[in-house]
Write a protein that holds these residues in place. Structure first.
Motif, PDB file in Angstrom:
ATOM      1  N   VAL A  91      43.116  47.234  38.644  1.00 37.42           N
ATOM      2  CA  VAL A  91      43.533  45.953  39.217  1.00 37.42           C
ATOM      3  C   VAL A  91      43.787  46.117  40.707  1.00 37.42           C
ATOM      4  O   VAL A  91      44.651  46.885  41.123  1.00 37.42           O
ATOM      5  CB  VAL A  91      44.808  45.423  38.509  1.00 37.42           C
ATOM      6  N   PHE A  92      43.015  45.387  41.521  1.00 35.17           N
ATOM      7  CA  PHE A  92      43.260  45.405  42.962  1.00 35.17           C
ATOM      8  C   PHE A  92      43.305  43.983  43.522  1.00 35.17           C
ATOM      9  O   PHE A  92      43.187  43.773  44.724  1.00 35.17           O
ATOM     10  CB  PHE A  92      42.196  46.247  43.687  1.00 35.17           C
ATOM     11  N   GLY A  93      43.505  42.989  42.638  1.00 34.84           N
ATOM     12  CA  GLY A  93      43.605  41.599  43.048  1.00 34.84           C
ATOM     13  C   GLY A  93      43.768  40.707  41.831  1.00 34.84           C
ATOM     14  O   GLY A  93      43.879  41.176  40.690  1.00 34.84           O
ATOM     15  N   ARG A  94      43.744  39.422  42.068  1.00 37.20           N
ATOM     16  CA  ARG A  94      43.984  38.457  41.001  1.00 37.20           C
ATOM     17  C   ARG A  94      43.010  38.613  39.837  1.00 37.20           C
ATOM     18  O   ARG A  94      43.386  38.472  38.668  1.00 37.20           O
ATOM     19  CB  ARG A  94      43.858  37.032  41.558  1.00 37.20           C
ATOM     20  N   PHE A  95      41.756  38.907  40.120  1.00 33.91           N
ATOM     21  CA  PHE A  95      40.761  38.834  39.064  1.00 33.91           C
ATOM     22  C   PHE A  95      40.737  40.078  38.185  1.00 33.91           C
ATOM     23  O   PHE A  95      40.220  40.040  37.075  1.00 33.91           O
ATOM     24  CB  PHE A  95      39.394  38.476  39.665  1.00 33.91           C
ATOM     25  N   GLY A  96      41.313  41.177  38.643  1.00 39.37           N
ATOM     26  CA  GLY A  96      41.580  42.282  37.739  1.00 39.37           C
ATOM     27  C   GLY A  96      42.625  41.886  36.708  1.00 39.37           C
ATOM     28  O   GLY A  96      42.502  42.205  35.519  1.00 39.37           O
ATOM     29  N   ILE A 113      45.458  50.236  35.769  1.00 38.39           N
ATOM     30  CA  ILE A 113      45.952  50.966  36.931  1.00 38.39           C
ATOM     31  C   ILE A 113      45.937  49.980  38.082  1.00 38.39           C
ATOM     32  O   ILE A 113      45.102  49.071  38.118  1.00 38.39           O
ATOM     33  CB  ILE A 113      45.109  52.220  37.239  1.00 38.39           C
ATOM     34  N   GLU A 114      46.862  50.119  39.004  1.00 39.47           N
ATOM     35  CA  GLU A 114      46.964  49.146  40.088  1.00 39.47           C
ATOM     36  C   GLU A 114      47.030  49.843  41.434  1.00 39.47           C
ATOM     37  O   GLU A 114      47.533  50.962  41.552  1.00 39.47           O
ATOM     38  CB  GLU A 114      48.189  48.244  39.907  1.00 39.47           C
ATOM     39  N   THR A 115      46.513  49.160  42.438  1.00 40.03           N
ATOM     40  CA  THR A 115      46.646  49.597  43.817  1.00 40.03           C
ATOM     41  C   THR A 115      47.076  48.398  44.648  1.00 40.03           C
ATOM     42  O   THR A 115      47.001  47.247  44.195  1.00 40.03           O
ATOM     43  CB  THR A 115      45.327  50.195  44.342  1.00 40.03           C
ATOM     44  N   GLU A 116      47.531  48.678  45.831  1.00 40.88           N
ATOM     45  CA  GLU A 116      48.001  47.623  46.726  1.00 40.88           C
ATOM     46  C   GLU A 116      46.870  46.646  47.027  1.00 40.88           C
ATOM     47  O   GLU A 116      45.723  47.047  47.238  1.00 40.88           O
ATOM     48  CB  GLU A 116      48.491  48.263  48.025  1.00 40.88           C
ATOM     49  N   TRP A 117      47.172  45.344  47.020  1.00 36.06           N
ATOM     50  CA  TRP A 117      46.169  44.348  47.378  1.00 36.06           C
ATOM     51  C   TRP A 117      45.696  44.614  48.807  1.00 36.06           C
ATOM     52  O   TRP A 117      46.499  44.801  49.715  1.00 36.06           O
ATOM     53  CB  TRP A 117      46.749  42.940  47.265  1.00 36.06           C
ATOM     54  N   GLY A 118      44.375  44.609  48.976  1.00 34.46           N
ATOM     55  CA  GLY A 118      43.788  44.941  50.254  1.00 34.46           C
ATOM     56  C   GLY A 118      43.196  46.338  50.269  1.00 34.46           C
ATOM     57  O   GLY A 118      42.631  46.765  51.285  1.00 34.46           O
ATOM     58  N   GLN A 119      43.300  47.064  49.126  1.00 33.64           N
ATOM     59  CA  GLN A 119      42.738  48.391  48.981  1.00 33.64           C
ATOM     60  C   GLN A 119      41.802  48.413  47.767  1.00 33.64           C
ATOM     61  O   GLN A 119      41.785  47.483  46.966  1.00 33.64           O
ATOM     62  CB  GLN A 119      43.853  49.437  48.793  1.00 33.64           C
ATOM     63  N   VAL A 120      41.025  49.478  47.635  1.00 37.45           N
ATOM     64  CA  VAL A 120      40.192  49.698  46.457  1.00 37.45           C
ATOM     65  C   VAL A 120      40.521  51.080  45.887  1.00 37.45           C
ATOM     66  O   VAL A 120      41.305  51.833  46.466  1.00 37.45           O
ATOM     67  CB  VAL A 120      38.689  49.585  46.776  1.00 37.45           C
ATOM     68  N   SER A 146      40.206  37.210  45.909  1.00 39.41           N
ATOM     69  CA  SER A 146      41.611  36.998  46.241  1.00 39.41           C
ATOM     70  C   SER A 146      42.062  37.931  47.357  1.00 39.41           C
ATOM     71  O   SER A 146      42.959  37.597  48.131  1.00 39.41           O
ATOM     72  CB  SER A 146      42.492  37.193  45.003  1.00 39.41           C
ATOM     73  N   THR A 147      41.445  39.122  47.440  1.00 40.06           N
ATOM     74  CA  THR A 147      41.797  40.084  48.478  1.00 40.06           C
ATOM     75  C   THR A 147      40.635  40.339  49.440  1.00 40.06           C
ATOM     76  O   THR A 147      40.823  40.996  50.468  1.00 40.06           O
ATOM     77  CB  THR A 147      42.193  41.441  47.860  1.00 40.06           C
ATOM     78  N   THR A 148      39.447  39.894  49.089  1.00 43.72           N
ATOM     79  CA  THR A 148      38.169  40.083  49.796  1.00 43.72           C
ATOM     80  C   THR A 148      37.651  41.507  49.697  1.00 43.72           C
ATOM     81  O   THR A 148      36.705  41.878  50.387  1.00 43.72           O
ATOM     82  CB  THR A 148      38.216  39.659  51.282  1.00 43.72           C
ATOM     83  N   SER A 348      45.131  31.891  49.492  1.00 40.17           N
ATOM     84  CA  SER A 348      44.959  32.899  48.452  1.00 40.17           C
ATOM     85  C   SER A 348      46.034  32.742  47.400  1.00 40.17           C
ATOM     86  O   SER A 348      46.724  31.717  47.345  1.00 40.17           O
ATOM     87  CB  SER A 348      44.964  34.315  49.043  1.00 40.17           C
ATOM     88  N   PHE A 349      46.169  33.770  46.555  1.00 41.86           N
ATOM     89  CA  PHE A 349      47.029  33.705  45.379  1.00 41.86           C
ATOM     90  C   PHE A 349      48.113  34.775  45.452  1.00 41.86           C
ATOM     91  O   PHE A 349      48.036  35.719  46.234  1.00 41.86           O
ATOM     92  CB  PHE A 349      46.202  33.943  44.106  1.00 41.86           C
ATOM     93  N   GLY A 350      49.085  34.631  44.558  1.00 43.94           N
ATOM     94  CA  GLY A 350      50.078  35.675  44.350  1.00 43.94           C
ATOM     95  C   GLY A 350      50.734  36.128  45.628  1.00 43.94           C
ATOM     96  O   GLY A 350      51.195  35.310  46.432  1.00 43.94           O
ATOM     97  N   PRO A 351      50.760  37.445  45.876  1.00 44.02           N
ATOM     98  CA  PRO A 351      51.467  37.949  47.063  1.00 44.02           C
ATOM     99  C   PRO A 351      50.820  37.546  48.385  1.00 44.02           C
ATOM    100  O   PRO A 351      51.446  37.688  49.438  1.00 44.02           O
ATOM    101  CB  PRO A 351      51.403  39.477  46.883  1.00 44.02           C
ATOM    102  N   LEU A 352      49.591  37.039  48.332  1.00 44.18           N
ATOM    103  CA  LEU A 352      48.923  36.624  49.572  1.00 44.18           C
ATOM    104  C   LEU A 352      48.982  35.118  49.796  1.00 44.18           C
ATOM    105  O   LEU A 352      48.490  34.634  50.819  1.00 44.18           O
ATOM    106  CB  LEU A 352      47.458  37.076  49.568  1.00 44.18           C
ATOM    107  N   HIS A 353      49.570  34.371  48.870  1.00 43.70           N
ATOM    108  CA  HIS A 353      49.617  32.922  49.045  1.00 43.70           C
ATOM    109  C   HIS A 353      50.451  32.586  50.280  1.00 43.70           C
ATOM    110  O   HIS A 353      51.579  33.041  50.441  1.00 43.70           O
ATOM    111  CB  HIS A 353      50.228  32.248  47.824  1.00 43.70           C
ATOM    112  N   GLY A 354      49.853  31.780  51.173  1.00 41.81           N
ATOM    113  CA  GLY A 354      50.542  31.393  52.399  1.00 41.81           C
ATOM    114  C   GLY A 354      50.508  32.457  53.483  1.00 41.81           C
ATOM    115  O   GLY A 354      50.992  32.217  54.597  1.00 41.81           O
ATOM    116  N   ARG A 355      49.944  33.640  53.177  1.00 43.64           N
ATOM    117  CA  ARG A 355      49.887  34.726  54.167  1.00 43.64           C
ATOM    118  C   ARG A 355      48.519  34.829  54.827  1.00 43.64           C
ATOM    119  O   ARG A 355      48.411  35.330  55.945  1.00 43.64           O
ATOM    120  CB  ARG A 355      50.209  36.071  53.503  1.00 43.64           C
TER     121      ARG A 355
END
Length: 437
Positions: A91-96, A113-120, A146-148, A348-355
């Motif tokens: 998971v590295f964004g909403r769609f994971g 497994i997860e990583t910070e949004w904006g990373q792979v 969601s993270t591009t 965007s969504f989640g932690p990036l909404h409004g950012r």
């Protein structure tokens, strides 16, 4: 009295959907025929071959799922995963998170497994997780809008082969605009949608399955009682969806043409035309067009003094996330883009909404004029909102990128002409000049 459908003029420069290619819109308006008309079945067969080329595969099991791209995702997961099967989702964004939810609803034992949004994920991290979890399926998003970010897939097939795992990828947002080689990379199942880099409307989900994946479906195959023949084998543990049962969908598209649903003829026409347009231009040329438009948009927003979110080295070609300046209200700028310029960009969504704003350059809209128009409008709206930006810098930077790409393309054409010139010593032939090659 109700009014006829007459949407406003919009330039859709968000993360999708985008403006459909006019050729696709014309295809949507063509006449319907019956689902077993010979012309219809021939068009279905033709569309399968077109999408084999789009996916970069020779998989016989290459079809359309009638529904949005999410229908293709759910069809893949509910058909591959029986209740209790293990699945691993990076998971590295909403769609994971979406893949994990769908797999959970299918009754699978879901590990993430997860990583910070904006990373792979580095492939080694994924292999470590595969070794630990021992899943039946590794399910990964290629491009997460969601993270591009664009998760590299080229090493994952070999990892899965080493560990006896099926590899599924959701390529909805990436296919057509970024490299994707289903067979060469060893991906067992890929699902997609039309509404992003393929330049069509939402509503059809191309999907391809390897023979290994089809063998899994065969173990859970079922045929409806109303069309079942005496010697048909029916599994005691059938796929838990009827409409999204890929085994039955393959029977519908295959030689038996077993009735499953009424094919969405207009969407078939659209999907066919999307693939035809892409292949006429050339897969590599389309990817390069997206790469150029993406670089131009990236250069443009940076020239305006805006920061780009995430690991740019792993950014998708076709969408960029721009951090919203502190001195403006993001939704107000988006609203002004739409109201004053007729241009849609996304949040965007989640932690990036409004950012962040997400600005897309994909499909029919991956063009110089759309990039320039969007950057000019964004500059205007930022200035109206009180944010200081260098006048014209975004447009100039984008035009410079496109000009450089044009020079590079012209040089490639010239070099190719030199290579293939008759009698030239650079023809690559070992025969003497003037002799039959």
């Amino acid at each position: 009295m109700t009014q006829p459908v007459n949407p406003p003029a919009r330039l859709l420069m968000g993360p999708g959907p985008i403006d459909a290619d006019p050729r696709v819109l014309r295809a949507l308006s063509t006449a319907l025929v019956g689902q077993y008309d010979p012309w219809m079945t021939a068009t279905m067969t033709e569309t399968q071959e077109l999408y084999r080329q789009v996916f970069g595969t020779r998989n016989d099991a290459t079809v359309l799922v009638d529904g949005t791209s999410r229908a293709g995702i759910e069809a893949a997961l509910v058909s591959l995963l029986a209740p209790g099967d293990r699945v691993l989702v990076p998971v590295f964004g909403r769609f994971g998170h979406l893949l994990a939810e769908i797999a959970t609803r299918a009754g699978a034992e879901v590990h993430t497994i997860e990583t910070e949004w904006g990373q792979v994920f580095p492939p080694s991290v994924i292999e470590d997780a595969v070794r630990r979890v021992r899943p039946k399926v590794l399910a990964v998003v290629q491009g997460d809008t969601s993270t591009t970010m664009n998760q590299p897939l080229d090493e994952l097939g070999a990892i899965c082969e080493r560990h006896g795992v099926l590899l599924y990828s959701d390529a909805t947002a990436s296919i057509g605009g970024n490299p994707l080689e289903t067979d060469a990379w060893g991906i067992d199942v890929v699902s997609a949608g039309l509404q992003k880099c393929l330049g069509g409307p939402s509503g059809s989900a191309p999907i391809t399955l390897s023979p290994r994946a089809v063998a899994v479906l065969d173990g859970r195959r079922s045929i409806e009682a109303g069309i079942r023949e005496a010697d048909d084998v029916v599994s005691d543990d059938p796929i838990r969806s009827n409409y999204l049962d890929l085994a039955m969908i393959l029977d519908y598209w295959g030689p038996r043409r077993l009735n499953h649903h009424t094919e969405a003829a207009s969407m078939l026409y659209a999907a066919n035309e999307c693939a035809r347009i892409l292949l006429e231009e050339g897969r590599e040329a389309v990817i390069e067009r997206h790469a150029t438009a993406g670089r131009a948009m990236l250069a443009g927003v940076e020239a305006l003094g805006l920061r780009v979110f995430g690991d740019v080295a792993h950014k998708m070609h076709n969408v960029v996330a721009v951090e919203i300046p502190d001195d403006v209200v993001g939704d107000e700028v988006r609203g002004a883009m739409l109201e004053d310029h007729g241009i849609e960009i996304g949040t965007s969504f989640g932690p990036l909404h409004g950012r962040v704003w997400r600005i897309g350059t994909m499909g029919y809209n991956a063009r110089k004029d759309t990039v320039v128009r969007t950057l000019a409008a964004l500059e205007h709206c930022l200035r109206r909102a009180g944010h200081v930006v260098p006048q014209g810098a975004g447009v100039d930077a984008a035009l410079d990128v496109h000009a450089a790409a044009d020079v590079h393309a012209a040089a490639d054409v010239h070099a190719a002409a030199d290579v293939h010139a008759p009698g030239d010593v650079h023809t690559g032939s070992t025969a003497p000049v003037g002799a039959p090659a």
